[in-house]
Design a protein around this motif. Sequence first.
Motif, PDB file in Angstrom:
ATOM      1  N   VAL A  68      51.435  48.498  47.627  1.00 26.69           N
ATOM      2  CA  VAL A  68      50.674  48.950  46.464  1.00 26.69           C
ATOM      3  C   VAL A  68      50.588  47.784  45.486  1.00 26.69           C
ATOM      4  O   VAL A  68      51.607  47.285  45.014  1.00 26.69           O
ATOM      5  CB  VAL A  68      51.342  50.182  45.797  1.00 26.69           C
ATOM      6  CG1 VAL A  68      50.533  50.633  44.582  1.00 26.69           C
ATOM      7  CG2 VAL A  68      51.511  51.319  46.797  1.00 26.69           C
ATOM      8  N   ASP A  69      49.363  47.340  45.219  1.00 20.81           N
ATOM      9  CA  ASP A  69      49.158  46.231  44.284  1.00 20.81           C
ATOM     10  C   ASP A  69      49.478  46.681  42.859  1.00 20.81           C
ATOM     11  O   ASP A  69      49.330  47.858  42.518  1.00 20.81           O
ATOM     12  CB  ASP A  69      47.703  45.757  44.321  1.00 20.81           C
ATOM     13  CG  ASP A  69      47.346  45.044  45.609  1.00 20.81           C
ATOM     14  OD1 ASP A  69      48.252  44.562  46.323  1.00 20.81           O
ATOM     15  OD2 ASP A  69      46.136  44.975  45.916  1.00 20.81           O
TER      16      ASP A  69
ATOM     17  N   GLU B  52      47.578  49.509  40.735  1.00 20.13           N
ATOM     18  CA  GLU B  52      46.949  50.404  41.713  1.00 20.13           C
ATOM     19  C   GLU B  52      47.827  51.637  41.916  1.00 20.13           C
ATOM     20  O   GLU B  52      49.049  51.556  41.861  1.00 20.13           O
ATOM     21  CB  GLU B  52      46.813  49.624  43.029  1.00 20.13           C
ATOM     22  CG  GLU B  52      46.117  50.330  44.151  1.00 20.13           C
ATOM     23  CD  GLU B  52      45.955  49.444  45.377  1.00 20.13           C
ATOM     24  OE1 GLU B  52      44.851  49.408  45.916  1.00 20.13           O
ATOM     25  OE2 GLU B  52      46.947  48.802  45.787  1.00 20.13           O
TER      26      GLU B  52
ATOM     27  N   CYS C 182      45.676  52.809  46.925  1.00 22.62           N
ATOM     28  CA  CYS C 182      46.156  51.870  47.930  1.00 22.62           C
ATOM     29  C   CYS C 182      45.899  52.411  49.338  1.00 22.62           C
ATOM     30  O   CYS C 182      45.466  51.671  50.225  1.00 22.62           O
ATOM     31  CB  CYS C 182      47.646  51.586  47.730  1.00 22.62           C
ATOM     32  SG  CYS C 182      48.347  50.497  48.987  1.00 22.62           S
TER      33      CYS C 182
END
Length: 168
Positions: free
Chosen positions: A69-70, A73, A78
């Motif tokens: 998961v960035d 985000e 994600c």
Amino acid sequence: MDDESLYEVDEQDRVIGPRPRGELHRLGLRHRSVHILVFNGDGELFLQKRSMTKDISPGRWDTSAAGHVDFGESYADCARRELAEELGVAPTGELRPLFKLAASAQTGWEFVQVYHTQHAGGFRLNPDEIDAGRWCAPAAVDAWVAADDRTLTAAFRLIWRTYRAPPA
């Protein structure tokens, strides 16, 4: 890839702040990921064989799609992104959250949100991520996991055992 910014989180999955992916892995710090179980209309599960160029578990069989998961985000965003990046698809059915695994050595210190969706196939596998893919009957996956087969990622073995466990 090592410098992409991810969430560093505490033992309760509360955000501490952004940190580079490489640092999180090198230091064994908690962070977030998603895994998506994609089933077809016959109830078969799509498994991917991770690319041999991957830095973690290269060449091992894993969930249909997965990723970090960035920072900035959500887990759900994600999951949609990973389906598009790895399999070249958008979910045709509901992208349903199943359960979340706590960060542990077995998950690579990732809190793992697991999702379920259906798709008939017609994937465009990303060669940077995936060397092969195949549909598997759940009974065959049960046997593979029960044998503790090391050609499967540790995270997938834990995810499948949790998925197949009777409700508490």
